[in-house]
Write a protein that holds these residues in place. Sequence first.
Motif, short mmCIF file in Angstrom:
data_model
loop_
_atom_site.label_atom_id
_atom_site.label_comp_id
_atom_site.label_asym_id
_atom_site.label_seq_id
_atom_site.Cartn_x
_atom_site.Cartn_y
_atom_site.Cartn_z
N ARG A 128 28.57 35.67 46.80
CA ARG A 128 27.44 35.48 47.71
C ARG A 128 27.93 35.20 49.14
NH1 ARG A 128 25.69 33.22 43.06
NH2 ARG A 128 26.25 31.10 43.69
N SER A 129 29.00 34.44 49.27
CA SER A 129 29.55 34.19 50.62
C SER A 129 31.05 34.46 50.60
CB SER A 129 29.28 32.75 51.05
OG SER A 129 29.99 31.84 50.23
N TRP A 130 31.59 34.85 51.75
CA TRP A 130 32.98 35.30 51.84
C TRP A 130 33.67 34.64 53.02
CZ3 TRP A 130 34.97 38.49 48.10
CH2 TRP A 130 34.03 39.10 47.26
N ALA A 131 34.97 34.42 52.87
CA ALA A 131 35.79 33.91 53.97
C ALA A 131 37.06 34.75 54.04
CB ALA A 131 36.15 32.44 53.73
N ASP A 132 37.64 34.81 55.23
CA ASP A 132 38.85 35.63 55.39
C ASP A 132 40.07 34.90 54.84
OD1 ASP A 132 38.38 38.22 56.68
OD2 ASP A 132 37.38 36.97 58.19
N ALA A 133 40.92 35.65 54.14
CA ALA A 133 42.23 35.16 53.72
C ALA A 133 43.25 35.58 54.76
CB ALA A 133 42.59 35.75 52.36
N VAL A 134 44.42 34.95 54.71
CA VAL A 134 45.54 35.35 55.58
C VAL A 134 46.34 36.39 54.81
CG1 VAL A 134 47.64 34.56 56.73
CG2 VAL A 134 45.61 33.07 56.64
N ILE A 135 46.53 37.57 55.39
CA ILE A 135 47.30 38.59 54.69
C ILE A 135 48.61 38.87 55.39
CG2 ILE A 135 45.40 39.77 53.53
CD1 ILE A 135 45.44 41.86 55.67
N GLU A 136 49.61 39.18 54.57
CA GLU A 136 50.90 39.62 55.10
C GLU A 136 50.71 40.97 55.77
OE1 GLU A 136 53.48 40.09 51.78
OE2 GLU A 136 53.63 37.94 51.38
N PRO A 137 51.38 41.19 56.91
CA PRO A 137 51.31 42.53 57.50
C PRO A 137 52.01 43.53 56.58
CG PRO A 137 52.95 41.20 58.64
CD PRO A 137 52.26 40.29 57.65
N PRO A 138 51.66 44.81 56.69
CA PRO A 138 52.37 45.79 55.87
C PRO A 138 53.86 45.78 56.24
CG PRO A 138 50.90 46.88 57.45
CD PRO A 138 50.62 45.41 57.54
N GLY A 139 54.72 45.87 55.25
CA GLY A 139 56.16 45.86 55.50
C GLY A 139 56.70 47.26 55.60
N PRO A 140 57.99 47.41 55.29
CA PRO A 140 58.62 48.74 55.42
C PRO A 140 58.19 49.71 54.32
CG PRO A 140 60.18 47.11 54.59
CD PRO A 140 58.94 46.36 54.93
N HIS A 141 57.46 49.23 53.33
CA HIS A 141 57.07 50.08 52.20
C HIS A 141 55.56 50.27 52.23
CE1 HIS A 141 61.10 49.94 50.56
NE2 HIS A 141 61.10 48.64 50.74
N PRO A 142 55.08 51.38 52.80
CA PRO A 142 53.63 51.51 53.03
C PRO A 142 52.81 51.58 51.76
CG PRO A 142 54.79 53.55 53.61
CD PRO A 142 55.84 52.52 53.33
N TYR A 143 53.44 51.84 50.60
CA TYR A 143 52.65 51.94 49.36
C TYR A 143 52.90 50.75 48.44
CZ TYR A 143 51.40 56.51 51.06
OH TYR A 143 50.91 57.53 51.83
N ALA A 144 53.39 49.64 48.99
CA ALA A 144 53.55 48.41 48.21
C ALA A 144 52.44 47.43 48.60
CB ALA A 144 54.91 47.78 48.49
N TRP A 145 52.08 46.59 47.62
CA TRP A 145 51.02 45.62 47.88
C TRP A 145 51.42 44.63 48.96
CZ3 TRP A 145 50.89 43.84 42.07
CH2 TRP A 145 52.08 43.19 41.74
N GLN A 146 50.42 43.94 49.55
CA GLN A 146 50.62 42.91 50.56
C GLN A 146 50.11 41.59 49.99
OE1 GLN A 146 48.79 46.24 53.23
NE2 GLN A 146 48.89 44.40 54.48
N GLY A 147 50.85 40.52 50.24
CA GLY A 147 50.41 39.21 49.77
C GLY A 147 49.27 38.67 50.62
N TRP A 148 48.48 37.79 50.04
CA TRP A 148 47.44 37.09 50.81
C TRP A 148 47.30 35.66 50.32
CZ3 TRP A 148 43.29 35.13 48.21
CH2 TRP A 148 42.95 35.70 46.98
N ARG A 149 46.78 34.80 51.17
CA ARG A 149 46.65 33.36 50.85
C ARG A 149 45.37 32.79 51.43
NH1 ARG A 149 50.81 31.18 48.75
NH2 ARG A 149 52.59 32.59 48.64
N ALA A 150 44.88 31.76 50.78
CA ALA A 150 43.73 31.01 51.30
C ALA A 150 43.77 29.62 50.67
CB ALA A 150 42.42 31.72 50.96
#
Lengths: 370, 370
Positions: free
Chosen positions: A301-323
Amino acid sequence: MELPSLGEVSTPGRVAAPGEGIGGDELALATRNHGLPLEALRYEVTPPGLHYVLVHYDIPAADPATWRLAVGGLVDTPLDLDLAALRALPSVTRRVTMECAGNGRARLSPRPVSQPWLVEAVGTADWTGVPLRTVLAEAGVRPDAVEAVFTGADHGVERGTEQDHQRSLPLGPATGEDPGVLLAHTMNGRPLPPQHGYPLRLVVPGWYGMAHVKWLRSVTLVGTPFTGFQQAVAYRFRQEPDELGEPVTRIAPRALLAPPGFPDFMSRTRVVRPGPVPLAGRAWSGFGPVTRVEWSADGGRSWADAVIEPPGPHPYAWQGWRAEWQAVPGRHALSARARDATGRVQPLEQPWNRGGFGNNLVQQVPVLCC
Amino acid sequence: MELPSLGEVSTPGRVAAPGEGIGGDELALATRNHGLPLEALRYEVTPPGLHYVLVHYDIPAADPATWRLAVGGLVDTPLDLDLAALRALPSVTRRVTMECAGNGRARLSPRPVSQPWLVEAVGTADWTGVPLRTVLAEAGVRPDAVEAVFTGADHGVERGTEQDHQRSLPLGPATGEDPGVLLAHTMNGRPLPPQHGYPLRLVVPGWYGMAHVKWLRSVTLVGTPFTGFQQAVAYRFRQEPDELGEPVTRIAPRALLAPPGFPDFMSRTRVVRPGPVPLAGRAWSGFGPVTRVEWSADGGRSWADAVIEPPGPHPYAWQGWRAEWQAVPGRHALSARARDATGRVQPLEQPWNRGGFGNNLVQQVPVLCC
C-alpha cells in the motif's frame, strides 16, 4: 494388441483448476530441481549448490575425454572441437544473474502446471568461457544464416514430443558484443557441476534460463528461424493455447528481499523483534541497470526508496539494496520492487500467461513482529 | 492490544486429510530443500549440489575468522577451539551415505505435513574431519556425563518452540570407534558448502541426517538425557501425538534404482525401448552391509536377485548393484529392495508413523516401453 504410445505418459500443458493443490507431478519436479534459499541472497556470487537448477530431462553422463562441440550448418569451415581445443581459445569471465523463465509460476492464479517455483529460481555466478562469436568467426558464418541452433545432450519427452533439448538465438545476440554469449566451461572458478551443464554450456547474459543450453554438443547455423519444441511450443507468452505468442527472451526486472529475522520451520513466516530491522536484498533486470528499488511493509500500500548499489562492471549481474524498517508488534507483509533504466517496473497484479513465464509480480514476505 | 505470539505462525505437527493436495507450506520447503536427482545415483560420490539438503531454519552466515567450537559441560578442561586449532588435529576421511529421516514421507497415506520427500533425500560424500573422540579425550569427559549435546548456529521456531538447532548422542556412539563420529570441516576435498554446515558439522555415519548437526558451535557434556525439541518432540516414532515414542537413530535399509531410459518432463515416467535394459542403483543400511538386492518389473509381485558390489573399506557408504531387464512393450513399475546383514529388509507396505520417519517402503518407477 495396440502398442503403447508416448501420449500415454506425456500430456499437453494445462492450467490447474481453481483450488487444485500442488500435484504429485509438480512435487516430483520440486524435489529434483531447487531454488536459491532466500537467505543466500547475502552472497554476491552464489556458492555452489545454492544457485537455482532446472533440468528438463536427466542430467546426462558426460565423458570429458570424448566430448565434442560440433559447429556446422551454414558455415564456411565446420569445426569439431574437443574440450582442450576450446580451453585453448581466449576465455573471458562474466558475472551473470540467471533466472528461470517460470519463476513465480506457483503463485499464479490459475496456476500453470509445470515446475512450481515460488520466487526463488535465481542465482548469480562467475562464468568463464570462450565468447561464442570467437568460435563462429573461426567457422565463418555464411551470409544466408539467420539463427544459430544449440543442442544439448539431455534427451526426453515433453508434452508428447521426444527431443534433444534445443534452443536457437538470432545472429544478432549470437554474434554481438551485447549480451556477449559465452561457451562456458567454468563456474565460479571450477569446472561446471553436472547439473549446470558439465562440461560445456551456453551462457546468454540477461536472458531467462531457457536460453542457456546446458551439456552443449552442437551449434548449427540455419537459414530459416528454428521451430523446435523449446522455441515454438514452449517458452512463448500466450493467453490461449492456440496462439503463436511472443517468444520469451530477456529477464524482466525483479527485486528480492532476504527475509529478515528467523523463520518458523513449517510456515516459513519470519519472526522479528520490535525496533530497527535491517532489510537487504538484490535486484536485477535483463533490459538494463536497476535504477530504483522501493520497499513496503504493508503489503504494497505504501512504498519507500531503498539504497541501491550502482551497477558494477558486470551489467547483467544483480545489484544489492538496503533499507531499515522500524518494526512494531503485529503481522506484516514485506515487499520490494525494482525499476530498470528502460522504465520497466514490477507489477502489483500478476502478469498471467499460460506458461507462467516472465512473471515478476512483487514478492510478499509474511513477518510476525513480537 | 494483546501482543501477537509465536503460536500464530508456528502450529503443531499434523497429518494431511484424505486426498489433501500438497500445500503451500510444503511447497515452500520443497523449493528450498532438494533431493538427489535419481540419475545422480550413477556417481559413487555425489558431486556438490546434488547431495540432498534439508535446512530446518536459515543457512546461517558464518565468519571463519571468528568461528569457535566450545566443548564444555561435564569435562575436566573446557575447550574453545578456532578452526585453525581444529584443522591442526589429526583428520580422517570417511565415505558416508546420508539420508533424511523423513525420506519417503510424501508417499505416505495419510501424509505427515512436513518437508515432502518422495524417495530422493540421500547422498554420499567423503567427509574429512577430526574424530569427535579425539576432542572429547582432550577435554576429558567426566564420569557423570551420559550424553553429548550438539548445538548448531541455525535458529528458528518449530511447532511453537523457538530454538537453536540441538541434538544429543549417548556417550557410546559419541566416543566409540563405531560409528566413528566426525567433526567435519571438509566435504569431497573442499571446505563444506554453506548448506552442508560451513565451517563445521557433525557426521554420524549410519544415522539419519538429523544427527549430523550442521554449523556446529558447541559440544556440551550433560549428566541427564537431553530433552530438547529435536530429541524429545521431533524425530520419534509415534502412532499417536501423545506417545513418548522410540527415538529415530540408524538408517533402515533401502535400495534405489537410477531410473532407466529417458523421462517425460512433467510425469517423470520413464521411456525405454523393447529389449535388454541395464538397471543399476545403490543400496545402503545404517545397521550393516547390504547382503541382497532384489528387483521387480511387475510392481513387486515377482523378484529377481541383482548383482551387488561387496562392501568396501567404508562400511557406511552405499553399495552399487546391477541387473538386466528384458523390456517388452507396455506399462511397467520397476522396484528394488535391500536386505542387510542383520536381516532387516525393505517392506512392501508402508511403515507409517506420524512424523513419516524411517520409512523405507520400496521405490516404484513407472516405465513405458514402446
